[in-house]
Write a protein that holds these residues in place. Structure first.
Motif, mmCIF file in Angstrom:
data_model
loop_
_atom_site.group_PDB
_atom_site.id
_atom_site.type_symbol
_atom_site.label_atom_id
_atom_site.label_comp_id
_atom_site.label_asym_id
_atom_site.label_seq_id
_atom_site.Cartn_x
_atom_site.Cartn_y
_atom_site.Cartn_z
ATOM 1 N N LYS A 6 39.760 77.715 -15.222
ATOM 2 C CA LYS A 6 40.521 77.794 -16.463
ATOM 3 C C LYS A 6 39.940 76.831 -17.481
ATOM 4 C CE LYS A 6 44.776 79.756 -14.991
ATOM 5 N NZ LYS A 6 46.195 79.702 -14.862
ATOM 6 N N LYS A 8 40.938 75.100 -20.814
ATOM 7 C CA LYS A 8 42.071 74.807 -21.702
ATOM 8 C C LYS A 8 41.608 74.326 -23.066
ATOM 9 C CE LYS A 8 45.192 73.972 -17.913
ATOM 10 N NZ LYS A 8 46.000 73.065 -17.163
ATOM 11 N N LEU A 129 44.083 84.264 -21.650
ATOM 12 C CA LEU A 129 45.402 84.236 -21.024
ATOM 13 C C LEU A 129 46.494 84.171 -22.092
ATOM 14 C CD1 LEU A 129 44.546 81.775 -18.118
ATOM 15 C CD2 LEU A 129 44.378 84.272 -18.146
ATOM 16 N N GLU A 130 47.726 84.364 -21.673
ATOM 17 C CA GLU A 130 48.854 84.399 -22.610
ATOM 18 C C GLU A 130 48.957 83.146 -23.472
ATOM 19 O OE1 GLU A 130 52.649 85.523 -21.022
ATOM 20 O OE2 GLU A 130 51.777 87.219 -19.941
ATOM 21 N N ASP A 131 48.610 81.993 -22.896
ATOM 22 C CA ASP A 131 48.709 80.741 -23.654
ATOM 23 C C ASP A 131 47.435 80.457 -24.463
ATOM 24 O OD1 ASP A 131 46.961 80.089 -21.643
ATOM 25 O OD2 ASP A 131 48.135 78.428 -20.853
ATOM 26 N N LYS A 132 46.573 81.464 -24.606
ATOM 27 C CA LYS A 132 45.311 81.405 -25.367
ATOM 28 C C LYS A 132 44.218 80.595 -24.691
ATOM 29 C CE LYS A 132 47.009 83.840 -28.746
ATOM 30 N NZ LYS A 132 46.995 85.254 -28.534
ATOM 31 N N THR A 133 44.473 80.106 -23.469
ATOM 32 C CA THR A 133 43.397 79.468 -22.726
ATOM 33 C C THR A 133 42.500 80.583 -22.173
ATOM 34 O OG1 THR A 133 44.649 79.408 -20.657
ATOM 35 C CG2 THR A 133 44.787 77.463 -22.088
ATOM 36 N N ARG A 134 41.355 80.217 -21.656
ATOM 37 C CA ARG A 134 40.429 81.191 -21.098
ATOM 38 C C ARG A 134 40.313 80.988 -19.593
ATOM 39 N NH1 ARG A 134 41.006 81.939 -26.086
ATOM 40 N NH2 ARG A 134 39.393 82.890 -27.374
ATOM 41 N N GLU A 135 40.035 82.065 -18.909
ATOM 42 C CA GLU A 135 39.737 82.007 -17.473
ATOM 43 C C GLU A 135 38.384 82.662 -17.269
ATOM 44 O OE1 GLU A 135 42.369 82.513 -13.634
ATOM 45 O OE2 GLU A 135 41.920 84.463 -14.538
#
Length: 138
Positions: A6, A8, A129-135
């Motif tokens: 992840k 962040k 992801l929903e919180d705009k972080t990337r995976e």
């Protein structure tokens, strides 16, 4: 895709790039999957930095292929296949020669090229992801 990291904040990118570089093994073609704006080019910049590239790394959207040099005098090829429409278009630019050269090939929008890839492609999926972080999974 067994490994997922992840991201962040942008400062997490070098660590993720190092993990992908360490996972390369005998993989030379890296196929980057992800929606528009997911961060494929941004991650490729971090990965090139991990290889010691000091050239300006940017998306080759119009050029199709960018070439970067490492301090060891090896070449990394960066493809953006978004604008190509047919497999023939890809063959006409000599893509197979690059993919089988043994040099690192970083391919954005790789779906068109899959029939031309060697067997040992490393697929990398970047998801927002929903919180705009990337995976990043590979």
């Amino acid at each position: 895709m067994n490994n997922c990291i992840k991201i962040k904040v942008l400062e997490d990118l070098p660590q993720a790039a190092k993990a992908v570089k360490n996972a390369l093994g005998n993989h030379t073609v890296l196929a980057f999957h992800g929606e528009m704006g997911a961060g494929k080019t941004t991650f490729i910049k971090a990965l090139c930095s991990e290889f010691g590239v000091t050239d300006n790394v940017s998306s080759p959207t119009f050029a199709i292929i960018n070439e970067y040099n490492t301090p060891e005098n090896t070449t990394i090829y960066h493809f953006d296949l978004y604008r190509l429409e047919t497999l023939e278009d890809l063959q006409n630019i000599g893509a197979e020669d690059y993919f089988y050269s043994g040099k690192i090939c970083l391919v954005e929008w790789p779906e068109l090229a899959e029939p031309l890839f060697p067997d040992n492609v490393l697929n990398i999926k970047i998801s927002v992801l929903e919180d705009k972080t990337r995976e990043i999974c590979f």
